[in-house]
Design a protein around this motif. Structure first.
Motif, PDB file in Angstrom:
ATOM      1  N   VAL A   3       0.843  -1.203   0.000  1.00 40.88           N
ATOM      2  CA  VAL A   3       0.000   0.000   0.000  1.00 40.88           C
ATOM      3  C   VAL A   3       0.877   1.251   0.000  1.00 40.88           C
ATOM      4  N   ILE A   4       1.914   1.247   0.823  1.00 42.10           N
ATOM      5  CA  ILE A   4       2.811   2.406   0.893  1.00 42.10           C
ATOM      6  C   ILE A   4       3.495   2.623  -0.451  1.00 42.10           C
ATOM      7  N   MET A   5       3.938   1.536  -1.074  1.00 44.65           N
ATOM      8  CA  MET A   5       4.608   1.662  -2.380  1.00 44.65           C
ATOM      9  C   MET A   5       3.633   2.109  -3.466  1.00 44.65           C
ATOM     10  N   GLU A   6       2.409   1.640  -3.391  1.00 43.15           N
ATOM     11  CA  GLU A   6       1.396   2.068  -4.369  1.00 43.15           C
ATOM     12  C   GLU A   6       1.110   3.561  -4.225  1.00 43.15           C
ATOM     13  N   ARG A   7       1.045   4.034  -2.981  1.00 41.89           N
ATOM     14  CA  ARG A   7       0.802   5.458  -2.754  1.00 41.89           C
ATOM     15  C   ARG A   7       1.969   6.302  -3.279  1.00 41.89           C
ATOM     16  N   ALA A   8       3.168   5.781  -3.145  1.00 38.95           N
ATOM     17  CA  ALA A   8       4.328   6.497  -3.689  1.00 38.95           C
ATOM     18  C   ALA A   8       4.248   6.566  -5.209  1.00 38.95           C
ATOM     19  N   LYS A   9       3.777   5.491  -5.832  1.00 40.61           N
ATOM     20  CA  LYS A   9       3.666   5.439  -7.297  1.00 40.61           C
ATOM     21  C   LYS A   9       2.714   6.500  -7.840  1.00 40.61           C
ATOM     22  N   ILE A  10       1.651   6.761  -7.075  1.00 40.57           N
ATOM     23  CA  ILE A  10       0.670   7.735  -7.565  1.00 40.57           C
ATOM     24  C   ILE A  10       1.004   9.145  -7.094  1.00 40.57           C
ATOM     25  N   GLY A  11       2.173   9.303  -6.477  1.00 44.64           N
ATOM     26  CA  GLY A  11       2.668  10.634  -6.182  1.00 44.64           C
ATOM     27  C   GLY A  11       2.435  11.165  -4.789  1.00 44.64           C
ATOM     28  N   GLU A  12       2.021  10.305  -3.835  1.00 44.86           N
ATOM     29  CA  GLU A  12       1.826  10.803  -2.475  1.00 44.86           C
ATOM     30  C   GLU A  12       3.180  11.210  -1.886  1.00 44.86           C
ATOM     31  N   ALA A  13       3.312  12.464  -1.507  1.00 45.06           N
ATOM     32  CA  ALA A  13       4.587  13.006  -1.053  1.00 45.06           C
ATOM     33  C   ALA A  13       5.095  12.303   0.202  1.00 45.06           C
ATOM     34  N   THR A  14       4.189  11.989   1.123  1.00 50.54           N
ATOM     35  CA  THR A  14       4.589  11.334   2.370  1.00 50.54           C
ATOM     36  C   THR A  14       5.184   9.957   2.102  1.00 50.54           C
ATOM     37  N   GLU A  16       9.814  -4.610  -7.089  1.00 48.29           N
ATOM     38  CA  GLU A  16      10.024  -3.158  -7.018  1.00 48.29           C
ATOM     39  C   GLU A  16      10.866  -2.793  -5.797  1.00 48.29           C
ATOM     40  N   PHE A  17      10.574  -3.440  -4.668  1.00 43.17           N
ATOM     41  CA  PHE A  17      11.373  -3.193  -3.457  1.00 43.17           C
ATOM     42  C   PHE A  17      12.843  -3.491  -3.715  1.00 43.17           C
ATOM     43  N   MET A  18      13.129  -4.659  -4.293  1.00 46.17           N
ATOM     44  CA  MET A  18      14.522  -5.035  -4.537  1.00 46.17           C
ATOM     45  C   MET A  18      15.193  -4.069  -5.510  1.00 46.17           C
ATOM     46  N   GLN A  19      14.475  -3.652  -6.548  1.00 42.01           N
ATOM     47  CA  GLN A  19      15.042  -2.714  -7.524  1.00 42.01           C
ATOM     48  C   GLN A  19      15.370  -1.381  -6.873  1.00 42.01           C
ATOM     49  N   GLN A  20      14.447  -0.870  -6.063  1.00 44.14           N
ATOM     50  CA  GLN A  20      14.664   0.419  -5.408  1.00 44.14           C
ATOM     51  C   GLN A  20      15.810   0.346  -4.402  1.00 44.14           C
ATOM     52  N   LEU A  21      15.876  -0.761  -3.656  1.00 40.73           N
ATOM     53  CA  LEU A  21      16.945  -0.923  -2.676  1.00 40.73           C
ATOM     54  C   LEU A  21      18.309  -1.003  -3.362  1.00 40.73           C
ATOM     55  N   ILE A  22      18.407  -1.797  -4.399  1.00 40.52           N
ATOM     56  CA  ILE A  22      19.685  -1.940  -5.106  1.00 40.52           C
ATOM     57  C   ILE A  22      20.093  -0.624  -5.765  1.00 40.52           C
ATOM     58  N   SER A  23      19.118   0.107  -6.289  1.00 35.45           N
ATOM     59  CA  SER A  23      19.421   1.423  -6.888  1.00 35.45           C
ATOM     60  C   SER A  23      19.984   2.375  -5.839  1.00 35.45           C
ATOM     61  N   LYS A  24      19.401   2.359  -4.632  1.00 31.39           N
ATOM     62  CA  LYS A  24      19.891   3.226  -3.562  1.00 31.39           C
ATOM     63  C   LYS A  24      21.295   2.803  -3.116  1.00 31.39           C
ATOM     64  N   ILE A  33       6.497   8.838  -0.692  1.00 27.62           N
ATOM     65  CA  ILE A  33       7.756   8.991  -1.442  1.00 27.62           C
ATOM     66  C   ILE A  33       8.897   9.316  -0.494  1.00 27.62           C
ATOM     67  N   ALA A  34       8.675  10.276   0.406  1.00 30.68           N
ATOM     68  CA  ALA A  34       9.736  10.704   1.330  1.00 30.68           C
ATOM     69  C   ALA A  34      10.109   9.604   2.314  1.00 30.68           C
ATOM     70  N   VAL A  35       9.107   8.924   2.872  1.00 28.32           N
ATOM     71  CA  VAL A  35       9.378   7.879   3.856  1.00 28.32           C
ATOM     72  C   VAL A  35      10.095   6.697   3.201  1.00 28.32           C
ATOM     73  N   LEU A  36       9.649   6.294   2.023  1.00 29.89           N
ATOM     74  CA  LEU A  36      10.301   5.182   1.338  1.00 29.89           C
ATOM     75  C   LEU A  36      11.735   5.516   0.949  1.00 29.89           C
ATOM     76  N   ASP A  37      11.959   6.746   0.496  1.00 32.39           N
ATOM     77  CA  ASP A  37      13.320   7.137   0.120  1.00 32.39           C
ATOM     78  C   ASP A  37      14.251   7.047   1.329  1.00 32.39           C
ATOM     79  N   ARG A  38      13.786   7.523   2.482  1.00 30.99           N
ATOM     80  CA  ARG A  38      14.604   7.443   3.689  1.00 30.99           C
ATOM     81  C   ARG A  38      14.764   5.993   4.146  1.00 30.99           C
ATOM     82  N   TYR A  39      13.710   5.210   3.984  1.00 24.46           N
ATOM     83  CA  TYR A  39      13.772   3.798   4.372  1.00 24.46           C
ATOM     84  C   TYR A  39      14.828   3.060   3.557  1.00 24.46           C
ATOM     85  N   TYR A  40      14.797   3.252   2.248  1.00 22.98           N
ATOM     86  CA  TYR A  40      15.797   2.599   1.393  1.00 22.98           C
ATOM     87  C   TYR A  40      17.202   3.071   1.759  1.00 22.98           C
ATOM     88  N   GLN A  41      17.336   4.351   2.069  1.00 24.22           N
ATOM     89  CA  GLN A  41      18.652   4.874   2.422  1.00 24.22           C
ATOM     90  C   GLN A  41      19.154   4.251   3.724  1.00 24.22           C
TER      91      GLN A  41
END
Length: 310
Positions: free
Chosen positions: A205-216, A255-263, A218-226
């Motif tokens: 759900v969190i990743m889906e919300r990031a996909k549709i542009g929810e700022a919260t 998608e999780f694995m791709q984003q994590l490896i990219s980070k 996006i920011a939380v996931l970016d920090r999580y991956y970091q």
């Protein structure tokens, strides 16, 4: 046949496995908080399977610091299992030989048996769930440490320490885990915007919300991956593994694995020493093959190794 359990802070996965580690059937229940409730449910499940299969032993994967004899020094978020001998408890109730193994160690063992580590001798296995567990394999053997605590990667601090209070707030358990890290970080951010926001406990759900542009999101996931990437890069520098295998339910999400490896790639490129070594000695990050089933499979492998087992 064997009964395998993977006890987590949120759910208990269980099933029947054959000699080759193949799962014949499996199911899941919610993890209770009281010791007697947990032990009774495990016993009832075993007794049920004994009516249908010739059960030869029980393998249990669980979080925390676990001694070779099955004594639970800790049990992650399941405080009622602290300082009990889970092996003795289950053997006395079922009459079957039982092996109890730390969940991340069990995952690492399973990957060596029938997973993505069959050709590896030096690797790490990370399990992302309620906390962050780790299994360390050196020269083909699980490294347990002097007290069975080796691999508690979730204890690592990855940020500036708070001026007071519990410094685990900046640990990998609280920042890089799924249940103990991603969910509370996201819900805390949501409540700052809307105190009445519904609590979300689903990474999809969190990743889906990031996909549709929810700022919260996006920011939380970016920090999580970091945060998770920082922890993994620290482990690469400390252990020089051939690979780090990522387990837990979220690792099945491409998608999780791709984003994590990219980070990780991004941070490695910004680290001068690691950037120089990147194509020379830096181990790969990849999903564990057995994912959510690894704990059960590795625990069953351990019970098969007990004296007198077939």
């Amino acid at each position: 046949m064997y009964v395998g359990f993977d006890i987590g802070g949120t759910n208990i996965k269980y099933g029947v496995l054959d000699e080759a580690g193949e799962i014949i059937e499996k199911a899941m229940i919610e993890t209770k908080q009281k010791k007697e409730e947990i032990l009774s449910e495990l016993t009832e499940i075993v007794q049920h399977y004994k009516k249908e299969y010739a059960i030869e032993g029980i393998g249990i994967s669980a979080p925390g610091v676990i001694q070779k004899n099955g004594f639970m020094t800790t049990a992650g978020a399941i405080h009622s299992l602290y300082e009990i001998n889970l092996k003795e408890e289950i053997e006395s109730r079922t009459g079957l030989p039982t092996a109890v193994e730390n969940d991340a160690n069990a995952a690492a063992i399973a990957e060596k048996w029938i997973g993505n580590a069959q050709e590896l001798d030096n690797y790490l296995c990370i399990v992302l769930g309620t906390g962050v567990g780790g299994g360390i394999v050196i020269n083909g053997q699980v490294y347990r440490g002097a007290h069975g605590m080796a691999g508690e990667f979730g204890y690592m601090m990855i940020d500036d320490l708070p001026p007071s209070g519990n410094i685990e707030a900046v640990s990998l358990n609280w920042r890089g885990a799924v249940v103990g890290g991603l969910y509370p970080q996201y819900n805390k951010a949501l409540r700052k915007e809307d105190p009445n926001a519904l609590v979300i406990k689903d990474a999809k759900v969190i990743m889906e919300r990031a996909k549709i542009g929810e700022a919260t999101a996006i920011a939380v996931l970016d920090r999580y991956y970091q945060d998770l990437a920082v922890g993994l890069i620290n482990l690469i520098g400390s252990f020089d593994p051939e690979a780090i295998l990522i387990g837990g339910g979220i690792s099945a999400n491409e998608e999780f694995m791709q984003q994590l490896i990219s980070k990780i790639d991004l941070l490695e490129d910004r680290h001068e020493s690691i950037r120089f070594l990147k194509d020379k000695t830096i181990g790969k990050i990849q999903p564990a093959k057995l994912r959510n089933d690894a704990g059960m499979i590795g625990a069953v492998y351990q019970v098969k190794q007990l004296p007198g087992s077939k």
